[in-house]
Design a protein around this motif. Structure first.
Motif, PDB file in Angstrom:
ATOM      1  N   GLU A   4       0.831  -1.209   0.000  1.00  0.00           N
ATOM      2  CA  GLU A   4       0.000   0.000   0.000  1.00  0.00           C
ATOM      3  C   GLU A   4       0.864   1.257   0.000  1.00  0.00           C
ATOM      4  O   GLU A   4       0.468   2.291  -0.547  1.00  0.00           O
ATOM      5  N   ARG A   7       1.467   2.182  -3.533  1.00  0.00           N
ATOM      6  CA  ARG A   7       0.265   2.770  -4.129  1.00  0.00           C
ATOM      7  C   ARG A   7       0.099   4.223  -3.688  1.00  0.00           C
ATOM      8  O   ARG A   7      -0.179   5.108  -4.497  1.00  0.00           O
ATOM      9  N   GLU A   8       0.261   4.448  -2.393  1.00  0.00           N
ATOM     10  CA  GLU A   8       0.125   5.803  -1.841  1.00  0.00           C
ATOM     11  C   GLU A   8       1.181   6.742  -2.420  1.00  0.00           C
ATOM     12  O   GLU A   8       0.884   7.907  -2.717  1.00  0.00           O
ATOM     13  N   ARG A  11       0.008   7.903  -5.785  1.00  0.00           N
ATOM     14  CA  ARG A  11      -1.080   8.891  -5.664  1.00  0.00           C
ATOM     15  C   ARG A  11      -0.524  10.260  -5.284  1.00  0.00           C
ATOM     16  O   ARG A  11      -0.919  11.282  -5.861  1.00  0.00           O
ATOM     17  N   GLY A  33       3.440  -2.383  -5.614  1.00  0.00           N
ATOM     18  CA  GLY A  33       2.286  -1.549  -5.268  1.00  0.00           C
ATOM     19  C   GLY A  33       2.221  -0.305  -6.134  1.00  0.00           C
ATOM     20  O   GLY A  33       1.146   0.099  -6.589  1.00  0.00           O
ATOM     21  N   ASP A  36       1.039  -1.286  -9.568  1.00  0.00           N
ATOM     22  CA  ASP A  36      -0.388  -1.579  -9.534  1.00  0.00           C
ATOM     23  C   ASP A  36      -1.212  -0.291  -9.581  1.00  0.00           C
ATOM     24  O   ASP A  36      -2.200  -0.194 -10.310  1.00  0.00           O
ATOM     25  N   GLU A  37      -0.795   0.697  -8.822  1.00  0.00           N
ATOM     26  CA  GLU A  37      -1.514   1.982  -8.810  1.00  0.00           C
ATOM     27  C   GLU A  37      -1.361   2.700 -10.148  1.00  0.00           C
ATOM     28  O   GLU A  37      -2.295   3.369 -10.604  1.00  0.00           O
ATOM     29  N   CYS A  38      -0.214   2.548 -10.781  1.00  0.00           N
ATOM     30  CA  CYS A  38      -0.032   3.145 -12.109  1.00  0.00           C
ATOM     31  C   CYS A  38      -1.061   2.586 -13.087  1.00  0.00           C
ATOM     32  O   CYS A  38      -1.652   3.339 -13.869  1.00  0.00           O
ATOM     33  N   ARG A  40      -3.999   1.406 -12.373  1.00  0.00           N
ATOM     34  CA  ARG A  40      -5.304   1.944 -11.998  1.00  0.00           C
ATOM     35  C   ARG A  40      -5.492   3.375 -12.487  1.00  0.00           C
ATOM     36  O   ARG A  40      -6.577   3.765 -12.905  1.00  0.00           O
TER      37      ARG A  40
END
Length: 111
Positions: A4, A7-8, A11, A33, A36-38, A40
């Protein structure tokens, strides 16, 4: 969880007026992470953002975009740690607790 954190980081970084075009993560799991966020957010790795991890975990080459990472010799490091521990348990001063181990860059597709 560590994943996470990646991911954070994405962001936060992509909320900046001038987001970076490269990211070095302290661990492959953080890089996973981030990647993965990229996905999204529609950020293309490595076109929009190059990502490099650290540790070269077994799954690092199996990610959607195989991760470029710094390989560290975990087995060698574990053996060295056990030797230091055994010396301490036997009442001996360890030979050298500040030993450098060689690392190398594993170039894959994320950078």
């Amino acid at each position: 969880p560590v994943i996470e954190g990646g991911r954070e980081a994405i962001r936060r970084l992509f909320s900046l007026p001038n987001p970076p075009d490269a990211l070095f993560c302290c661990a492959d799991v953080v890089a996973a992470g981030a990647m993965d966020e990229c996905v999204r957010l529609g950020i293309r790795v490595p076109n929009d953002l190059a990502i490099v991890g650290y540790s070269d975990l077994d799954y690092s080459g199996l990610l959607r975009v195989p991760l470029t990472t710094v390989h560290q010799p975990s087995r060698v490091m574990g053996e060295m740690a056990v030797k230091v521990l055994m010396d301490l348990l036997d009442g001996r001063k360890p030979d050298n607790v500040n030993t450098m181990v060689p690392v190398h860059l594993v170039v894959r597709e994320s950078a």
